[in-house]
Design a protein around this motif. Structure first.
Motif, PDB file in Angstrom:
ATOM      1  N   ILE A   1       0.456 -30.947   4.084  1.00 47.52           N
ATOM      2  CA  ILE A   1      -0.680 -30.987   5.079  1.00 47.52           C
ATOM      3  C   ILE A   1      -0.399 -30.450   6.386  1.00 47.52           C
ATOM      4  CG2 ILE A   1      -1.829 -32.774   6.444  1.00 47.52           C
ATOM      5  CD1 ILE A   1      -1.783 -34.472   3.789  1.00 47.52           C
ATOM      6  N   LYS A   2       0.998 -30.731   6.732  1.00 50.17           N
ATOM      7  CA  LYS A   2       1.214 -30.154   8.031  1.00 50.17           C
ATOM      8  C   LYS A   2       1.361 -28.737   8.054  1.00 50.17           C
ATOM      9  CE  LYS A   2       4.973 -31.005  11.573  1.00 50.17           C
ATOM     10  NZ  LYS A   2       6.243 -31.555  11.769  1.00 50.17           N
ATOM     11  N   GLU A   3       1.657 -27.913   7.093  1.00 52.80           N
ATOM     12  CA  GLU A   3       1.801 -26.423   7.111  1.00 52.80           C
ATOM     13  C   GLU A   3       0.342 -25.966   7.016  1.00 52.80           C
ATOM     14  OE1 GLU A   3       5.730 -25.401   4.470  1.00 52.80           O
ATOM     15  OE2 GLU A   3       4.039 -26.373   3.269  1.00 52.80           O
ATOM     16  N   ILE A   4      -0.549 -26.484   6.391  1.00 46.82           N
ATOM     17  CA  ILE A   4      -1.842 -26.324   6.185  1.00 46.82           C
ATOM     18  C   ILE A   4      -2.474 -26.159   7.559  1.00 46.82           C
ATOM     19  CG2 ILE A   4      -4.325 -26.577   5.229  1.00 46.82           C
ATOM     20  CD1 ILE A   4      -2.646 -27.490   2.766  1.00 46.82           C
ATOM     21  N   ALA A   5      -2.329 -27.331   8.392  1.00 49.70           N
ATOM     22  CA  ALA A   5      -2.809 -27.590   9.554  1.00 49.70           C
ATOM     23  C   ALA A   5      -2.508 -26.582  10.474  1.00 49.70           C
ATOM     24  CB  ALA A   5      -2.537 -29.098  10.119  1.00 49.70           C
ATOM     25  N   ARG A   6      -1.265 -26.273  10.611  1.00 48.03           N
ATOM     26  CA  ARG A   6      -0.576 -25.224  11.477  1.00 48.03           C
ATOM     27  C   ARG A   6      -1.104 -23.993  11.266  1.00 48.03           C
ATOM     28  NH1 ARG A   6       4.675 -24.683   9.973  1.00 48.03           N
ATOM     29  NH2 ARG A   6       5.059 -26.969  10.252  1.00 48.03           N
ATOM     30  N   ASP A   7      -1.285 -23.411   9.897  1.00 47.70           N
ATOM     31  CA  ASP A   7      -1.877 -22.083   9.572  1.00 47.70           C
ATOM     32  C   ASP A   7      -3.121 -21.956   9.988  1.00 47.70           C
ATOM     33  OD1 ASP A   7       0.794 -21.460   8.442  1.00 47.70           O
ATOM     34  OD2 ASP A   7       0.052 -21.838   6.467  1.00 47.70           O
ATOM     35  N   LEU A   8      -3.801 -22.935   9.725  1.00 45.05           N
ATOM     36  CA  LEU A   8      -5.423 -22.846  10.034  1.00 45.05           C
ATOM     37  C   LEU A   8      -6.114 -23.204  11.420  1.00 45.05           C
ATOM     38  CD1 LEU A   8      -6.867 -24.082   6.414  1.00 45.05           C
ATOM     39  CD2 LEU A   8      -6.177 -21.674   7.317  1.00 45.05           C
ATOM     40  N   LYS A   9      -4.972 -23.933  12.070  1.00 44.95           N
ATOM     41  CA  LYS A   9      -5.161 -24.385  13.487  1.00 44.95           C
ATOM     42  C   LYS A   9      -6.408 -25.431  13.464  1.00 44.95           C
ATOM     43  CE  LYS A   9      -3.791 -20.119  15.628  1.00 44.95           C
ATOM     44  NZ  LYS A   9      -3.260 -19.456  14.586  1.00 44.95           N
ATOM     45  N   VAL A  10      -6.121 -26.420  12.626  1.00 44.46           N
ATOM     46  CA  VAL A  10      -7.010 -27.620  12.418  1.00 44.46           C
ATOM     47  C   VAL A  10      -6.018 -28.671  12.547  1.00 44.46           C
ATOM     48  CG1 VAL A  10      -8.944 -26.611  11.134  1.00 44.46           C
ATOM     49  CG2 VAL A  10      -7.080 -27.461  10.081  1.00 44.46           C
ATOM     50  N   SER A  11      -6.588 -30.021  12.790  1.00 44.86           N
ATOM     51  CA  SER A  11      -5.759 -30.987  12.918  1.00 44.86           C
ATOM     52  C   SER A  11      -5.452 -31.530  11.483  1.00 44.86           C
ATOM     53  CB  SER A  11      -6.395 -32.326  13.716  1.00 44.86           C
ATOM     54  OG  SER A  11      -7.425 -32.818  12.747  1.00 44.86           O
ATOM     55  N   ARG A  12      -4.364 -32.399  11.365  1.00 46.89           N
ATOM     56  CA  ARG A  12      -4.051 -32.838  10.276  1.00 46.89           C
ATOM     57  C   ARG A  12      -4.670 -33.755   9.852  1.00 46.89           C
ATOM     58  NH1 ARG A  12       0.759 -33.924  13.061  1.00 46.89           N
ATOM     59  NH2 ARG A  12       0.767 -36.264  12.747  1.00 46.89           N
ATOM     60  N   ASN A  13      -5.443 -34.834  10.604  1.00 46.37           N
ATOM     61  CA  ASN A  13      -6.378 -35.558  10.118  1.00 46.37           C
ATOM     62  C   ASN A  13      -7.777 -34.769   9.470  1.00 46.37           C
ATOM     63  OD1 ASN A  13      -5.177 -37.929  10.495  1.00 46.37           O
ATOM     64  ND2 ASN A  13      -5.976 -37.968  12.794  1.00 46.37           N
ATOM     65  N   THR A  14      -8.037 -33.657  10.018  1.00 47.79           N
ATOM     66  CA  THR A  14      -8.926 -32.917   9.536  1.00 47.79           C
ATOM     67  C   THR A  14      -8.700 -32.398   7.899  1.00 47.79           C
ATOM     68  OG1 THR A  14      -9.739 -32.320  11.331  1.00 47.79           O
ATOM     69  CG2 THR A  14     -10.487 -30.941   9.582  1.00 47.79           C
ATOM     70  N   VAL A  15      -7.472 -32.000   7.702  1.00 47.77           N
ATOM     71  CA  VAL A  15      -6.958 -31.559   6.407  1.00 47.77           C
ATOM     72  C   VAL A  15      -6.887 -32.774   5.480  1.00 47.77           C
ATOM     73  CG1 VAL A  15      -4.903 -30.671   5.278  1.00 47.77           C
ATOM     74  CG2 VAL A  15      -5.405 -29.871   7.526  1.00 47.77           C
ATOM     75  N   ARG A  16      -6.522 -33.858   6.009  1.00 54.13           N
ATOM     76  CA  ARG A  16      -6.521 -35.182   4.964  1.00 54.13           C
ATOM     77  C   ARG A  16      -7.910 -35.553   4.614  1.00 54.13           C
ATOM     78  NH1 ARG A  16      -2.875 -37.377   8.948  1.00 54.13           N
ATOM     79  NH2 ARG A  16      -0.867 -37.085   8.203  1.00 54.13           N
TER      80      ARG A  16
END
Length: 41
Positions: A21-36
């Motif tokens: 989740i952390k990697e995806i959030a960093r790559d797409l520039k969205v928050s971790r909560n959004t990814v979750r």
């Protein structure tokens, strides 16, 4: 508001490529909560 393509990319990165989740959030520039939230829905 997230675009359909972004939601699809988040799911692809997580379930197919196995990214965290952390990697995806960093790559797409969205928050971790959004990814979750996307992965839960």
């Amino acid at each position: 508001m997230l675009v359909v393509e972004t939601i699809a990319r988040i799911r692809r990165e997580h379930f197919i490529k196995g990214k965290t989740i952390k990697e995806i959030a960093r790559d797409l520039k969205v928050s971790r909560n959004t990814v979750r939230k996307v992965l839960r829905s």
